[in-house]
Write a protein that holds these residues in place. Sequence first.
Motif, mmCIF file in Angstrom:
data_model
loop_
_atom_site.group_PDB
_atom_site.id
_atom_site.type_symbol
_atom_site.label_atom_id
_atom_site.label_comp_id
_atom_site.label_asym_id
_atom_site.label_seq_id
_atom_site.Cartn_x
_atom_site.Cartn_y
_atom_site.Cartn_z
ATOM 1 N N LYS A 290 3.439 2.386 -1.563
ATOM 2 C CA LYS A 290 2.489 2.417 -2.663
ATOM 3 C C LYS A 290 2.422 1.067 -3.381
ATOM 4 C CE LYS A 290 1.629 4.945 -6.932
ATOM 5 N NZ LYS A 290 2.182 5.938 -7.873
ATOM 6 N N ASN A 291 1.237 0.617 -3.539
ATOM 7 C CA ASN A 291 0.974 -0.610 -4.280
ATOM 8 C C ASN A 291 1.671 -1.827 -3.696
ATOM 9 O OD1 ASN A 291 -0.588 0.794 -6.066
ATOM 10 N ND2 ASN A 291 1.145 1.225 -7.433
ATOM 11 N N CYS A 292 2.000 -1.765 -2.467
ATOM 12 C CA CYS A 292 2.634 -2.951 -1.881
ATOM 13 C C CYS A 292 1.650 -3.635 -0.941
ATOM 14 C CB CYS A 292 3.908 -2.576 -1.122
ATOM 15 S SG CYS A 292 4.688 -3.998 -0.349
ATOM 16 N N GLY A 293 1.522 -3.080 0.217
ATOM 17 C CA GLY A 293 0.540 -3.645 1.138
ATOM 18 C C GLY A 293 0.914 -4.990 1.712
ATOM 19 N N LYS A 294 2.183 -5.273 1.639
ATOM 20 C CA LYS A 294 2.605 -6.568 2.162
ATOM 21 C C LYS A 294 2.362 -6.624 3.667
ATOM 22 C CE LYS A 294 6.708 -9.545 2.066
ATOM 23 N NZ LYS A 294 6.182 -10.583 1.185
ATOM 24 N N VAL A 295 1.895 -7.734 4.104
ATOM 25 C CA VAL A 295 1.612 -7.894 5.529
ATOM 26 C C VAL A 295 2.503 -8.977 6.091
ATOM 27 C CG1 VAL A 295 -0.094 -8.515 7.242
ATOM 28 C CG2 VAL A 295 -0.760 -7.178 5.259
ATOM 29 N N LEU A 296 3.216 -8.627 7.107
ATOM 30 C CA LEU A 296 4.083 -9.599 7.767
ATOM 31 C C LEU A 296 3.742 -9.641 9.247
ATOM 32 C CD1 LEU A 296 7.481 -8.804 6.036
ATOM 33 C CD2 LEU A 296 5.988 -10.753 5.653
ATOM 34 N N SER A 297 4.146 -10.712 9.818
ATOM 35 C CA SER A 297 3.756 -10.898 11.212
ATOM 36 C C SER A 297 4.745 -10.289 12.186
ATOM 37 C CB SER A 297 3.603 -12.382 11.517
ATOM 38 O OG SER A 297 4.800 -13.041 11.248
ATOM 39 N N THR A 298 5.903 -9.924 11.706
ATOM 40 C CA THR A 298 6.878 -9.354 12.627
ATOM 41 C C THR A 298 7.340 -8.005 12.141
ATOM 42 O OG1 THR A 298 8.756 -10.319 11.481
ATOM 43 C CG2 THR A 298 7.729 -11.648 13.199
#
Length: 548
Positions: A290-298
């Motif tokens: 929730k409310n994060c949505g962090k996108v990482l490549s790995t």
Amino acid sequence: MHTRRLVKRSILGSRVYAPSPTGDGAPLTGVVQAVKQENRDVSTGPLRNVYTLLMQDGSLKEFSEDEIAVGFSQTTAKGPLKSSLKQSFCNGRGDGTPHQGQNGEANSLSPDAVEGERAVDGRRTGRTLEGPERDHTRSVSLLDQKRKVVSSSIDVPHARKSEEEVDMDKVTAAMVLTSLSSSPLVRSPPVKVSEGLNGSWKESGVGFTPSSYSSSGYWSWSGPSDQSNPSTPSPPLSADCFKPFRMSSVNGPPPDDAIDEQDGSSLLFDEPIPRKRKNSMKVMFKCLWKNCGKVLSTAAGIQRHIRTVHLGRNCDSDCSDGEEDFYYSEIKLNTDSVADGLSSLSPVSPSVLAPISPPHDHHRRPPAEGSNGTNGNKDNHSHTHSNSTPLSRSAPSALYLIHAEHAYQATAPVTIPFSGSGSGPGPGSAASGSAASGSAASGSAASGSAASTSFTPSSSSTFSISWQSPPVTFTGTAASPTHSRTQSFGEQRSQTIAVLSSPPRATGSLSRKSRGEGKKCRKVYGMENRDMWCTACRWKKACQRFTD
DNA sequence: GCTGCCGGGTT
DNA sequence: AACCCGGCAGC
């Protein structure tokens, strides 16, 4: 031909000596049924091989490579077995470097063959690089040089050659026959592999298995898929695996054949790549918290992120119970489409996107989260009943944003208007609502007006028509959610490409030139005088002669 | 269903 | 670049 396989296969089915379980010193003989790799001690690093032997008494026992000795060369006891089995065919742990594989191969080849291999290697590498890795030609050619240096500076054990030669002759004969029958298998995977190199490395891993170990049920292959998280991409691995494999596949035949096959496989390998690259897919991993949505490549990165930030665990991946997997999703980004979509979308409604993120967040939040359902219900109800404006704004953009997620999650925006009037929304009921909406939408998707009529009764009367205009997008994608309901996740994921590319198309339709009302070449000259049309009309392009 | 034309593929 | 065509959408 398939030197590596030859080496591998020479072990399976081999008679070996194993220590007596009773310890009385009388060794037992057994036949290698399978090999698996075990990491006895993480700190010591490399894997050791554990061999499953079919003992004389019919029982199956496991022995480490240190414990058993090869039957056909008793005098050399453990040595040959271990070394020949040590051919680390890119076992995915990093200890199977190309150099090792190379040397291992050389060990089982005559010096001439080694030279031949080098030559082929050189040509092959250059050829391969003409394709996707063109940009790295220099670095790889350096690598190649280095490889040559290494292999030439290492003594090829001539003595062993004679020792293995007898055995090799037998096995080689068998291998020739085997390779003849299995050559289609060997040749067909490259297509798959080339896909894997561009898209999913997992496919390439899978692609190797049947070709490398196409027989004898060699279950111990610990390829990428069984030792790391399935969603963990490891492109270098497949690339590294890939090269030696290809080289080894052309070793056996005489040079001419090698070149021919090389050319053939080069075509197979190189041809699909440029096409695939058009899509320029990039796999990212998005935190669904929730409310994060962090996108990482790995995947490792996103797991660590979830573990530490959201789950509050500070230990490393060892103590993970895999719960993180629920909180992130794999995103296949079509960079071209996304870029287009963003650039074309933002000028249309730049102010709309920003306030939308929270609502769209509710649809994609992981179901495992406790507060999720209630919040989602609340919000959805407020959207559907209280105020039409937020919905009218959020729907299209939410639709777009969710496109960045799994395709199946795209069902959510579709269901908003429908499920809102019916039972409670939320993930579960939203899906059922989607079924209804899906059939409704697909049934009437042919025209936008028809779609709007199906909206009206189910949604509250406060809906403004302005909501309907963007759904030009909507009807376009409506088929996709409907469709995806009966699909597996894998299939849905593969659909993401298509879904991702739809927003630009939708906006494109907004900018689509309105249909010309004036006379056109077709009308003026008719079909029979098609040669009198302007070229644009002939090409089904916008008429250049009778512009409106 | 006809028509204009966009997007994309082929030559 | 020329050419062709599938398919979408307006009418």
